[in-house]
Design a protein around this motif. Structure first.
Motif, mmCIF file in Angstrom:
data_model
loop_
_atom_site.group_PDB
_atom_site.id
_atom_site.type_symbol
_atom_site.label_atom_id
_atom_site.label_comp_id
_atom_site.label_asym_id
_atom_site.label_seq_id
_atom_site.Cartn_x
_atom_site.Cartn_y
_atom_site.Cartn_z
ATOM 1 N N THR A 57 36.548 45.044 42.166
ATOM 2 C CA THR A 57 36.863 45.700 43.278
ATOM 3 C C THR A 57 38.679 46.003 44.069
ATOM 4 O O THR A 57 38.173 46.684 44.639
ATOM 5 C CB THR A 57 37.178 43.764 44.111
ATOM 6 N N ARG A 103 37.646 49.463 42.822
ATOM 7 C CA ARG A 103 36.876 50.399 43.809
ATOM 8 C C ARG A 103 37.589 51.211 45.378
ATOM 9 O O ARG A 103 37.889 51.783 45.268
ATOM 10 C CB ARG A 103 35.577 49.224 44.263
ATOM 11 N N GLU A 104 38.805 49.792 45.075
ATOM 12 C CA GLU A 104 39.608 49.999 45.652
ATOM 13 C C GLU A 104 40.933 51.360 45.804
ATOM 14 O O GLU A 104 40.757 52.500 46.025
ATOM 15 C CB GLU A 104 40.636 49.015 46.251
#
Length: 202
Positions: free
Chosen positions: A62, A65-66
């Motif tokens: 995550t 992906r950020e």
């Protein structure tokens, strides 16, 4: 929120965990940071952590992906704001140069993560490759508008210049590294634009 009602916004605890992980992973590395520290600094319970992220790797994915979304937004803005492919590519380079000179710069988050996750079958490694392929594909598309026959080679050249600058920016004067990087990109674009001009004039 009642039971069964869909969540309309991210949980504050999840945002705190992601913000905390982004800050620490980038500054100190990923493997050196344990779940206990993330929980303590984000001020959440262990149950809350595992409700949002089944494991640490899910949080790492995550986080990457950020970072990808932030970098993608900067690239897409540069392209949208500059109808000329050369100007758009210079704007992308300018954004990279700016990041190298920003406080707390620690290199490329994806290259840093790649050093910690070298196995090609790891989901984290695959996420890194997906990001880099997106960046290369985007540059190739833009370079094709400058000089199509050399677009692939020019895009790879841009990526190598960028990777070198991101590494050097942690070791040497960031302003000098940024300036050198920008001059390199300008030279690359000038050569390809001249090729296009010469071929168009034939």
């Amino acid at each position: 929120m009642t039971l069964g009602e869909p969540e309309t916004r991210p949980s504050e605890a999840r945002l705190r965990l992601l913000t905390t992980a982004t800050r620490i992973f980038y500054a100190e590395g990923i493997h050196s940071v344990g779940v206990d520290r993330l929980i303590a600094e984000a001020k959440v319970t262990r149950a809350t952590f595992y409700r949002h992220f089944p494991g640490k790797e899910d949080l790492v994915l995550t986080y990457l992906r950020e970072v990808h979304q932030m970098e993608r937004a900067a690239v897409e803005t540069a392209i949208a704001d500059n109808p000329s492919a050369v100007d758009a590519l210079l704007a992308i380079a300018g954004s990279i140069a700016h990041s190298i000179q920003s406080p707390g710069f620690r290199g490329c988050a994806f290259l840093n993560a790649a050093a910690e996750y070298p196995a090609t079958d790891q989901p984290v490694h695959q996420e890194i490759i997906a990001h880099r392929q997106w960046f290369l594909d985007t540059l190739t598309m833009m370079m094709a508008r400058v000089h199509d026959p050399t677009a692939h080679a020019a895009a790879r050249h841009f990526v190598m210049l960028r990777d070198g600058a991101m590494a050097a920016g942690c070791l040497f004067d960031p302003a000098l590294v940024s300036e050198t990087f920008l001059r390199g990109i300008e030279g690359l674009l000038r050569i390809n634009a001249e090729r296009q001009s010469t071929e168009s004039g034939r």
